[in-house]
Every structure is written in structure tokens, then in C-alpha cells.
Design an enzyme around this catalytic site. Structure first.
Site, PDB file in Angstrom:
ATOM      1  N   HIS A 106      -4.145  -6.508  85.694  1.00 16.65           N
ATOM      2  CA  HIS A 106      -2.885  -7.275  85.512  1.00 16.65           C
ATOM      3  C   HIS A 106      -2.692  -7.690  84.223  1.00 16.65           C
ATOM      4  O   HIS A 106      -1.816  -7.917  83.620  1.00 16.65           O
ATOM      5  CB  HIS A 106      -2.881  -8.524  86.381  1.00 16.65           C
ATOM      6  CG  HIS A 106      -2.552  -8.115  87.976  1.00 16.65           C
ATOM      7  ND1 HIS A 106      -2.792  -8.618  89.155  1.00 16.65           N
ATOM      8  CD2 HIS A 106      -2.096  -6.835  88.456  1.00 16.65           C
ATOM      9  CE1 HIS A 106      -2.702  -8.073  90.138  1.00 16.65           C
ATOM     10  NE2 HIS A 106      -2.084  -6.949  90.063  1.00 16.65           N
ATOM     11  N   ARG A 118      12.510   1.435  88.306  1.00 11.88           N
ATOM     12  CA  ARG A 118      11.659   1.312  89.460  1.00 11.88           C
ATOM     13  C   ARG A 118      12.387   0.859  90.773  1.00 11.88           C
ATOM     14  O   ARG A 118      12.229  -0.582  90.830  1.00 11.88           O
ATOM     15  CB  ARG A 118      10.343   0.671  89.032  1.00 11.88           C
ATOM     16  CG  ARG A 118       9.531   1.504  87.861  1.00 11.88           C
ATOM     17  CD  ARG A 118       8.172   0.741  87.654  1.00 11.88           C
ATOM     18  NE  ARG A 118       7.648   1.366  86.547  1.00 11.88           N
ATOM     19  CZ  ARG A 118       7.705   0.875  85.278  1.00 11.88           C
ATOM     20  NH1 ARG A 118       8.463  -0.241  85.119  1.00 11.88           N
ATOM     21  NH2 ARG A 118       6.843   1.340  84.387  1.00 11.88           N
ATOM     22  N   ARG A 156      14.736   5.941  89.852  1.00 14.98           N
ATOM     23  CA  ARG A 156      13.825   6.501  90.518  1.00 14.98           C
ATOM     24  C   ARG A 156      13.945   6.031  92.345  1.00 14.98           C
ATOM     25  O   ARG A 156      13.826   4.623  92.479  1.00 14.98           O
ATOM     26  CB  ARG A 156      12.265   6.274  90.270  1.00 14.98           C
ATOM     27  CG  ARG A 156      11.368   6.972  90.891  1.00 14.98           C
ATOM     28  CD  ARG A 156       9.986   6.677  90.384  1.00 14.98           C
ATOM     29  NE  ARG A 156       9.608   5.331  90.622  1.00 14.98           N
ATOM     30  CZ  ARG A 156       8.546   4.681  89.911  1.00 14.98           C
ATOM     31  NH1 ARG A 156       7.576   5.497  89.339  1.00 14.98           N
ATOM     32  NH2 ARG A 156       8.266   3.491  90.168  1.00 14.98           N
ATOM     33  N   GLU A 213       5.251  14.534  88.502  1.00  9.85           N
ATOM     34  CA  GLU A 213       3.859  13.524  88.669  1.00  9.85           C
ATOM     35  C   GLU A 213       2.825  14.548  89.286  1.00  9.85           C
ATOM     36  O   GLU A 213       1.532  13.953  89.368  1.00  9.85           O
ATOM     37  CB  GLU A 213       4.196  12.457  89.665  1.00  9.85           C
ATOM     38  CG  GLU A 213       5.367  11.659  89.148  1.00  9.85           C
ATOM     39  CD  GLU A 213       5.711  10.566  90.129  1.00  9.85           C
ATOM     40  OE1 GLU A 213       5.205   9.424  89.988  1.00  9.85           O
ATOM     41  OE2 GLU A 213       6.709  10.926  90.954  1.00  9.85           O
ATOM     42  N   ASN A 246       1.757   8.717  83.925  1.00 13.41           N
ATOM     43  CA  ASN A 246       0.555   7.812  84.565  1.00 13.41           C
ATOM     44  C   ASN A 246      -0.034   8.780  85.663  1.00 13.41           C
ATOM     45  O   ASN A 246      -1.205   9.168  85.944  1.00 13.41           O
ATOM     46  CB  ASN A 246       0.971   6.636  84.948  1.00 13.41           C
ATOM     47  CG  ASN A 246       1.304   5.830  83.741  1.00 13.41           C
ATOM     48  OD1 ASN A 246       1.265   6.263  82.386  1.00 13.41           O
ATOM     49  ND2 ASN A 246       2.141   4.595  84.118  1.00 13.41           N
ATOM     50  N   ASP A 247       0.716   8.995  86.685  1.00 14.67           N
ATOM     51  CA  ASP A 247       0.384   9.973  87.872  1.00 14.67           C
ATOM     52  C   ASP A 247      -0.046  11.235  87.640  1.00 14.67           C
ATOM     53  O   ASP A 247      -1.009  11.701  88.171  1.00 14.67           O
ATOM     54  CB  ASP A 247       1.374   9.793  88.874  1.00 14.67           C
ATOM     55  CG  ASP A 247       1.422   8.537  89.966  1.00 14.67           C
ATOM     56  OD1 ASP A 247       0.202   8.056  90.023  1.00 14.67           O
ATOM     57  OD2 ASP A 247       2.354   8.086  90.558  1.00 14.67           O
ATOM     58  N   ARG A 300      -6.540   6.055  88.202  1.00 15.27           N
ATOM     59  CA  ARG A 300      -6.319   5.368  86.984  1.00 15.27           C
ATOM     60  C   ARG A 300      -6.763   3.768  87.011  1.00 15.27           C
ATOM     61  O   ARG A 300      -6.932   3.099  85.989  1.00 15.27           O
ATOM     62  CB  ARG A 300      -4.932   5.415  86.450  1.00 15.27           C
ATOM     63  CG  ARG A 300      -3.812   4.702  87.305  1.00 15.27           C
ATOM     64  CD  ARG A 300      -2.489   4.857  86.767  1.00 15.27           C
ATOM     65  NE  ARG A 300      -1.404   4.121  87.562  1.00 15.27           N
ATOM     66  CZ  ARG A 300      -0.735   4.695  88.230  1.00 15.27           C
ATOM     67  NH1 ARG A 300      -0.567   5.973  88.537  1.00 15.27           N
ATOM     68  NH2 ARG A 300       0.230   3.937  88.864  1.00 15.27           N
ATOM     69  N   CYS A 351       8.487   9.223  80.829  1.00 16.49           N
ATOM     70  CA  CYS A 351       8.692   7.825  81.474  1.00 16.49           C
ATOM     71  C   CYS A 351       7.173   7.148  81.752  1.00 16.49           C
ATOM     72  O   CYS A 351       7.215   5.940  81.783  1.00 16.49           O
ATOM     73  CB  CYS A 351       9.531   7.670  82.730  1.00 16.49           C
ATOM     74  SG  CYS A 351       8.946   8.397  84.128  1.00 16.49           S
TER      75      CYS A 351
END
Length: 951
Positions: free
Chosen positions: A578, A685, A721, A814, A837-838, A848, A885
Site C-alpha cells: 500500500h 476503474r 473498464r 491482460e 500489470n496483469d 505481482r 494502461c
């Protein structure tokens, strides 16, 4: 059992801080030949896992299981600090009961000390004791446990009246070691009292060794001269220890279950006495979680219970525990259920069978954790954390290494975040007034948390703060505090006893994951305590500073003044923690996982933080500071220049244009993104819209939320999305079964297609909110053309009704299969947006968020770049555009590679927009293509980075 002599007690000790006190305690055990010197490291390691503060001014330091090899013989040393010292969790400690135990003997000591804490005034008496004998007398109290189990039942007896049953029950208590013969003799002369429902009670206090409750039943219901007889209870009463037995007996009678006891087997009788009614539907399930029912799975269980249409209770089959509400987080955790034990769920009414089955199934599925059968993961083979090294404060001009979390350089004084201390009276005379004070503080705390949830809406911080707010509403937690106030404690003392009891119930399972959740509970507790005591949380300095903390919690995040925070350093955490996510969102230099040494820094000590290379320099030399200042000045000049040109298009020096948009989770931040130069929203998102509401948002709610973003964009495009939730990102009002690997399970488009009405409503809301403004809608987690067509079928049904005029429907790339099949998808989809990322984690098979492997999850890996290349080539062949993205889009090394691969749009955090545009303006398309070719020729991610840095 704890036994002490005068040599075990040291009075009048003094220490400057808790570490020195811990060292003194370790030395006392060493001097007594109980342990070797290495045991001190075990004491430190245990405190690193969670605080050993027990309550009422007592801490109980003890080693980790790994440090048991340094224990020569089990023993205890008691050190008294009359002036008191502040423990590392903020509590005031006057007594250390330091334990050396070769196995689990210390658990008996802990149970005994827990009973000591229940005695009024014990903390003050221990602090002012002037003789060792006084301390020994206060601590050496034998814990009392009320007995009610199969051993205290004698059933189906061939008797003629209730008097014989009373004697059998009394004799059973004697056989169980609860009473002596004198007790039985006293019962023989006592007429049983009628309880109703054919049940009778005899009780006594004379000759009681320990409290207990026995039950004797006839082989069939009988009538004697006093009436109907189904059974006789015999109570051995002692102090207040038998109170819980009477409460359970009262509950049995209140439910009307007493009449059915005669003829029931022992197991069912114990179930009735535990709180399960005769009409209840029950389900049993074995707990397989490695660390037992600690806070994380307990919360999952509570969420499932709260989703049921009727109340569900749960108990442990082993022992004689009472059934508690499955919707109370603290009560569920308080069961202390261990791996291998059996949970019993019970409920009554229509749908009870389905409700208990749902909870049992949730337990079988692991409650959000991977589980394996008992035989495959024996408890003794579970990995254990190694004890940390002793904490040595960093020296002047010392360079510390950490995990790079957010690029940039920061030079500023340190602000070391430490917990406040609270002073308050233990007792108060007016219980009604104290209860009102606590109710006001609870209300105030809840309002604070709700305000912080709104302030941080659209991110994980808001979700965690919502859990904190939920904890404040836990009826069991409130009731425990109110009961303590009724016993004469002040509002502060009663509240903290409830919090500390619940937190220690979690920590008792000796699980580091559990300790983190106990920390959440104490964070909630300190918020309310601060309101009661009028103590403000630590206030950062007015001048710019670098925040240094163990880790940045949700409350800390919400309080940060982003105008003053220059950098962030945490002792714990990884690149995906975080704190790292926060730092990147704020655009500040940050390193994480720096180790506990940084916590020994003094507030005000000058620091240099290099977020790109993962370095910290403490109290830098003038030469090093000058070098860093020059680098910082160069960086600031670049940022100022980029900011000044933020509204200009991002074109390479030879005229090639790349659009730069912003990633958003909160529609309210769209105006800020535009102000920072974003040419549109490249990723909205939308799941955060759903997470911000306690129930599924309806059409009107969604239209209003999305409309706010469209209004702020002023005609710029918005790429949304569709709802992307699932096993890894659950919605409280959309319960789902646990999955062994949620990243490979029902999430994204797979989930929304199971409830097409939800997806159709969202599509209708997005199109309605857009109207004549440009909207781009994309489906997440598409694996092939079949899933895209299923989503498009819903879109095609809605669009003619709404008639939005500027719409495109696309696919998120993804999943590797989606990239490989891009040529077929490009014939039907209007655009692609690559979620790096994915895509990276699926391509490299690395989670990740993995604590060890996450550093290797690098989107510049040549395999990921080749998938991007395939996607772009397939899209351009059909005249489609491609965006990126994921976080790769803001990586300075990656930007020229993505441009060279032909990516048409980059979507990054709002704060990164100006610098990404500036980086593109410094390129030529020819250079970018050369760098992309160079990257594709490498064999590893490290090789790619080295090659790009060398240019």
C-alpha cells in the site's frame, strides 16, 4: 503452573526505553542459567511479530519457537519498573514477566496471568510493591476454569426420583476432581430447586475445588412427589467463575429445550448447553487453514454470515465452548479455532439449512486462503520467520539499501511516525456517564472514518478504512466495553480492555498475518481512545519532511499532507505494498522494506531518499548533499518545464503523436487529471464505484457517478473498464466461493457474464452518461473472441435504446491468449488497451504481490514486449488503435520502447502525465524504434534495462 520465589523478582529497575528493558530481562534469565545469551534475539523477534503487552501494565516477553533451542530450563524472571516505561506499541508498562519455555509451557503461564489481570487494582499494586513477596502474592493466582463436558454428564440412570439424580450428579463432579466428599454430603441434604421443563438444580460452595456443572438424567422421564423430572443439574459454585455456566443454563431454559434433554446423547446435550436449539439446522466442517481462524479468514466468515437471511451461530466441537454469533468478528476470532478443529454452525428458520451449508462451504474453500488436507501440511513443517538482527541506529552519512518504490530524489528532515500515549483513570464512579462518553466517541470515530473513506474513495485505502468502520459497529466489541464500564471501569479503560482482549485473541494464534489484523483493531481502538482522552494523533511538522514509518496504514495515508511530504521510507513492505502504491500515486520519491534500523532515526535527522535506485543516506556529508541537490535541481527543472507544457500534445521531435491519458479510480478526480494535462481518461476503474457503495449501485447512481467524469473532461474521451472484481477483489454484497487461485478464476468478464443484468445496467449507465460525448468501453480478462462476443451481445442490445453517438467497444489485453489471438479480435473490437500489470504476471507466472518474487515481475521482460508487439501489429493491420494502461507506461526506460513498438496511447497516473509527455517530446520515432528493437533482442528483463540504460 507459575511458581515464583524471591530470586525470580527484581524490584526498582530502570530503563531508558523498552529495548533496554528487554535486554535487562534477557540478562536476568541468562544470569539465572535459564537461557543462553542468544535467547535475547528470540525476545526481539517475538516483539517484531506482535507486542507481548498483556494489559494492566504487564508485558510478558517470551521467545519465538525458533529460539527454544537456547532455553536450558523453563523459568520466569519478573522485573518491576516503578516509574514505568513506554512499550513499543504505546502502552505503559510497570512489570515484565519474562518467560523462558522449552515447549508450550508458557501458554499455561499466559492463561494464569490473564486471570491476574481481572483483579481490580492489580496494576497499581504491582507498580508500588516494595517487597518481592508482594509481587509473588499478586501474580501467583491459580486460574480457574469452569468444567462442563462429557465427563460431567451421567445419562440414562435407573433411578426413582430427583434426589437420587442429584446425588449421582454430585458424585460425578467428585469423580471429575471438582469437589470433595463434603460437597456431596451437603448436596444429599439439599432439596433440588425446580427450574421448569422437568429440570432441577442443586448447588453448593462448600468443598469445591474448582467450579463445574454436572447433569444426571433418568433412563426415561419420571414423576416423583414434586412433579415431572427430566434431569437434575448439580452446580459447584466458586466466586464468579461459574457465572458462564449459569448463563448457558438460562439460555437453554429460555429456548424451551430443557424438556427434551432426557434421552438425548451426550453430544447433543452439550450442543444444547452450548447454545444450539433443538430446532436448529447444523453443519460441521473441519478447519484446514494453516494458521487457524485468525482475523483474515474470520472476516471472510463473518461477511458470509452477514449475507445470510437469518442469524447463524458457531462453536468449536472440541471442548465445551459456547456457540457465538457468526456475525461478530471479535467473537469468531475469540473462538481461537486451530487447524484441524471442527466448527459447528447452527441456525433456525426458513433457509437455515442453506445458511449453515453456505458457511461450511466457505470454510471448506479456505475463507480466502489456500488450504490443503491435514496430512499434506503437518503443523510442524510450516515455515517460521527467522529472528531479526539487533536494531542498530544508522550512522552519519551511512547508505542504506531498500526496495525502490517510486522514482525521484528527496532531501528533507525525517519525520518518524510514532504512536501516541494516553493517560486516563482506570475507574469511574458514574457508569451511565461513562457509557454516554464512549457512545459519543464511537459515533465520532465512525464519522471520522466515513469522512476518510470519502476522502480516499476509489482505492484500497478506502476499503481498509471501511473495515475499520465495520469494526466500530461490531456489537460484541461494544457490549464488552459496556460490560467493563458497568463493572466500574472508566470509558477509556473499558474500551481499551475490549479492544485489547479482542486483539490478544487474534495474536494468541502466533501468526504474523494475524498480528497485522490485531494492529488494525488497535488502530481503531486508538482512534476512539484519542477522542475520549482528547489526544490528537501525531501531527507532522509544518516544514517539508520525509515520512519514516514501520509501514503506512490507511489512517496515516488519509492524513498525509501531500504539499509537505517530500519522500517516504518504510521499514516493511514491498514494491506492491500500500505504501508503494500510495507514493507512486502522490508522485513522491519512496523506498520501502528498508528494515527496522530506519525506525531508530530521530525526527529532524536529515535524509536523502533516492526512489529510483532504492537508497537512503542518513545525515549526509556536505559533499554528498551537494551532489544530491544538483540531481534534485535538475529533476525539478525538468518537472517545471514539463508542467509548463502539460497541456501541449505529446509529439516526438519528428512529429509522431502519442496520446497521454490518466488512470482513475474515482470519477471525482477527472477534473484534476485534465488540469495536469491528461488528454482523456485512458482507464476508469469502474469497480471502485461499486466498492464505494454498501449495495449494488443502481442505474441512476451509476449515471450520476460516470456523468461527473464526463462533465469534467469537456469532450475528451473516457475509456471505461467494465466491472473488474472477483476472488482477489470481492464485493461484500456479491459473495463468492473461495478459489484456490483467484487470479486464474472467476473475475472480470467471466464474473459479470454470470449475472448479465449487472453488466447490462453498467453498459446502459455508461452510454446514458456519455450521451454525445466520446466513450470507449472495454471488457477485462478476455481470453478469446467468444467472451468478447458474449459481452458485445449485451452492448448491442442496449446501444440502440440509448443511442450514444460516439462509442467504441474494445478489449483489455491482460491474458497471453488474448495477445496471441489479437488478429481475430482486431476484426471485431474497435481498440485494444494493454494492462501490462496483469499481462506480466500471467506471462511470467509470477504473482505481482508475491513477497519474494515480485521484484522479478518486470513488464520490460522481452516476452511481454513481444506480446505487446503482436498486439500492436494485429490492431494496426485492421486500423485499430492500441493503448497501454499499466504502470509500464510511466516507466522512463519503457516509454521510448512502447512508442517504438507503435503504441498509440499511454495512460498513467495523473501526476505522471506531464513528465510522460516531456519524455515523448525528447524522442524521435526513429530513435524509439531502434530502442524497441534493442529491447526485443535481449533475453531477460535485466538485460533489457541494462541495454537501455547504456544508450
Amino acid at each position: 503452573m507459575l511458581t515464583l520465589n524471591q530470586d525470580d523478582v527484581r524490584l526498582g529497575c530502570h530503563a531508558t526505553d523498552w529495548r533496554e528493558a528487554l535486554a535487562q530481562a534477557a540478562q536476568a534469565l541468562t544470569d539465572a542459567h535459564r537461557v543462553s545469551a542468544e535467547y535475547r534475539e528470540g525476545l526481539l523477534a517475538r516483539e517484531a511479530q506482535s507486542s507481548t503487552y498483556l494489559g494492566n501494565g504487564i508485558a510478558i516477553p517470551h521467545g519465538t519457537p525458533e529460539s527454544r533451542r537456547y532455553v536450558r530450563s523453563t523459568g520466569v524472571r519478573v522485573l518491576q519498573y516503578p516509574e514505568g516505561l513506554t512499550w513499543h506499541d504505546g502502552h505503559r508498562v510497570n512489570l515484565l514477566v519474562t518467560i523462558a519455555a522449552q515447549s508450550d509451557e508458557h501458554l499455561d503461564i499466559l492463561r494464569q496471568l490473564t486471570h491476574v489481570l481481572e483483579r481490580e487494582g492489580v496494576a497499581e499494586a504491582l507498580a508500588r510493591a516494595t517487597r518481592a513477596e508482594e509481587v509473588i502474592a499478586l501474580l501467583s493466582r491459580v486460574p480457574v476454569t469452569a468444567k462442563l463436558d462429557a465427563e460431567t454428564l451421567c445419562l440414562g440412570l435407573p433411578v426413582r426420583d430427583r434426589l437420587e439424580l442429584a446425588l449421582f450428579a454430585a458424585a460425578r463432579l467428585r469423580h471429575a476432581g471438582c469437589v470433595d466428599a463434603g460437597f456431596v454430603a451437603a448436596i444429599a441434604s439439599q432439596p433440588p430447586l425446580a427450574l421448569g421443563q422437568g429440570l432441577w438444580l442443586v448447588h453448593g460452595t462448600s468443598g469445591v475445588q474448582s467450579p463445574g456443572l454436572a447433569l444426571a438424567t433418568p433412563e426415561r422421564r419420571l414423576q416423583d412427589d414434586a412433579g415431572d423430572v427430566a434431569g437434575v443439574f448439580c452446580l459447584a459454585a466458586q466466586g464468579d467463575a461459574h457465572r458462564s455456566l449459569l448463563e448457558r443454563l438460562d439460555g437453554l431454559l429460555a429456548r424451551g429445550d430443557g424438556a427434551q434433554l432426557a434421552g438425548l446423547p451426550a453430544e447433543q446435550i452439550l450442543a444444547r448447553l452450548a447454545g444450539e436449539s433443538a430446532q436448529a439446522e447444523t453443519a460441521r466442517v473441519r478447519l484446514l487453514n494453516a494458521h487457524g481462524l485468525h482475523a483474515r479468514p474470520a472476516r471472510e466468515l463473518v461477511q458470509v454470515a452477514r449475507a445470510q437471511p437469518l442469524p447463524v451461530r458457531v462453536r468449536l466441537l472440541e471442548g465445551s465452548s459456547e456457540a457465538v454469533s457468526a456475525t461478530s468478528l471479535t467473537k469468531v476470532i475469540g473462538l481461537g479455532a486451530r487447524r484441524g478443529q471442527t466448527l459447528v454452525f447452527s441456525a433456525e428458520g426458513d433457509g437455515a439449512a442453506q445458511a449453515v451449508s453456505a458457511l461450511a462451504e466457505a470454510v471448506r474453500n479456505g475463507l480466502g486462503e489456500p488450504v490443503l488436507p491435514i496430512r499434506e501440511t503437518p503443523e510442524e513443517t510450516l515455515p517460521r520467520a527467522a529472528p531479526p538482527a539487533p536494531i542498530v541506529p544508522p550512522g552519519a552519512d551511512e547508505l542504506l539499501t531498500a526496495i525502490p518504490a517510486s522514482p525521484g530524489i528527496a532531501i528533507a528532515p525525517a519525520y518518524v511516525l510514532r504512536l501516541p500515549t494516553f493517560q486516563y483513570p482506570e475507574r469511574a464512579a458514574d457508569a451511565a456517564r461513562e457509557r454516554q462518553r464512549l457512545e459519543r466517541a464511537l459515533h465520532g470515530g465512525h464519522e471520522q472514518l466515513q469522512a476518510l473513506v470519502k476522502r480516499t474513495a476509489g482505492g484500497e485505502v478506502a476499503q481498509i478504512l471501511s473495515i475499520h468502520a465495520e469494526m466500530l459497529e461490531d456489537p460484541a466489541l461494544r457490549e464488552a466495553a459496556f460490560e467493563a464500564i458497568a463493572e466500574g471501569l472508566s470509558a477509556e479503560a473499558g474500551w481499551w480492555r475490549a479492544i485489547d482482549t479482542a486483539a490478544r485473541a487474534q495474536e494468541a494464534l502466533a501468526d504474523r498475518l494475524l498480528a497485522e489484523r490485531a494492529a488494525d483493531l488497535r488502530d481503531v481502538g486508538r482512534r476512539v481512545l484519542g477522542l475520549l482522552c482528547g489526544v490528537e494523533v501525531p501531527t507532522p511538522p509544518e516544514q517539508p519532511y520525509i515520512l519514516v514509518a514501520d509501514d503506512v496504514g490507511p489512517s496515516d495515508v488519509a492524513r498525509l499532507d501531500t504539499a509537505k511530504v517530500r519522500g517516504l521510507v518504510t521499514a516493511r513492505g514491498g514494491a506492491t505494498s500500500h505504501s508503494a502504491i500510495l507514493a507512486r500515486a502522490l508522485g513522491i520519491a519512496a523506498v520501502v522494506g528498508a528494515g527496522e534500523r530506519v525506525l531508530a532515526l530521530n525526527t529532524g535527522a536529515e535524509l536523502i531518499v533516492d526512489g529510483e535506485n532504492g537508497r537512503i543516506i542518513t545525515t549526509p556529508s556536505p559533499e554528498r548533499r551537494q551532489r544530491s541537490e544538483r540531481r534534485l535541481q535538475e529533476q525539478q527543472e525538468l518537472q517545471r518545464a514539463a508542467h509548463g507544457q502539460r497541456h501541449e500534445e505529446a509529439r516526438t521531435r519528428d512529429g509522431h503523436r502519442v496520446e497521454v491519458g490518466a488512470n482513475l479510480g474515482d470519477t471525482a478526480h477527472a477534473a484534476d487529471a485534465v488540469e495536469r494535462g491528461a488528454e482523456g481518461i485512458g482507464l476508469l476503474r469502474t469497480e471502485f464505484v461499486f466498492m464505494a457503495h454498501p449495495q449494488m449501485p443502481d442505474l441512476a447512481t451509476q449515471v450520476a457517478e460516470y456523468g461527473e467524469a464526463f462533465d469534467a473532461l469537456g469532450g475528451r474521451p473516457l475509456v471505461a473498464r467494465t466491472l473488474d472484481v472477483g476472488g482477489d477483489k470481492p464485493l461484500a454484497y456479491w459473495p463468492m466461493p473461495r478459489e484456490d487461485n483467484p487470479f486464474l478464476g472467476v473475475r472480470g468478464i467471466r464474473l459479470t457474464l454470470t449475472r448479465p443484468e449487472v453488466l447490462e445496467t453498467q453498459l446502459r449507465a455508461l452510454l446514458t452518461a456519455a450521451g454525445t460525448r466520446p466513450v470507449r468501453i472495454m471488457f477485462p480478462m478476455i481470453k478469446d473472441i467468444e467472451e468478447f462476443r458474449a459481452g458485445k451481445a449485451l452492448f448491442d442490445r442496449v446501444q440502440p435504446e440509448v443511442k450514444a453517438t460516439d462509442v467504441q467497444l474494445g478489449v483489455m489485453i491482460e491474458v497471453p491468449s488474448c495477445a496471441l489471438l489479437a488478429p481475430t479480435l482486431a476484426k471485431e473490437a474497435d481498440f485494444f488497451s494493454i494492462g501490462t500489470n496483469d499481462l506480466t504476471q500471467y506471462t511470467l507466472a509470477i504473482d505481482r504481490g508475491h513477497p519474494i518474487l515480485s521484484a522479478q515481475s518486470d513488464a520490460l521482460h522481452p516476452s511481454v514486449l513481444r506480446l505487446i508487439q503482436l498486439t500492436v501489429e494485429a490492431a494496426h493491420a485492421e486500423g485499430r488503435w492500441v493503448g497501454v494502461c499499466g504502470e509500464l507506461g510511466s516507466d522512463p526506460l519503457a516509454i521510448p520502447v512502447l512508442v517504438g513498438l507503435g503504441v498509440d496511447e499511454l495512460s498513467v497516473s495523473s501526476r505522471s502525465v506531464p513528465m510522460v509527455k516531456a519524455r515523448i517530446r525528447g524522442l524521435t520515432l526513429t530513435q524509439a524504434r531502434e530502442l524497441a528493437g534493442l529491447a526485443l533482442r535481449q533475453s531477460t528483463a535485466a538485460g533489457v534495462r541494462e541495454a537501455l540504460e547504456a544508450v
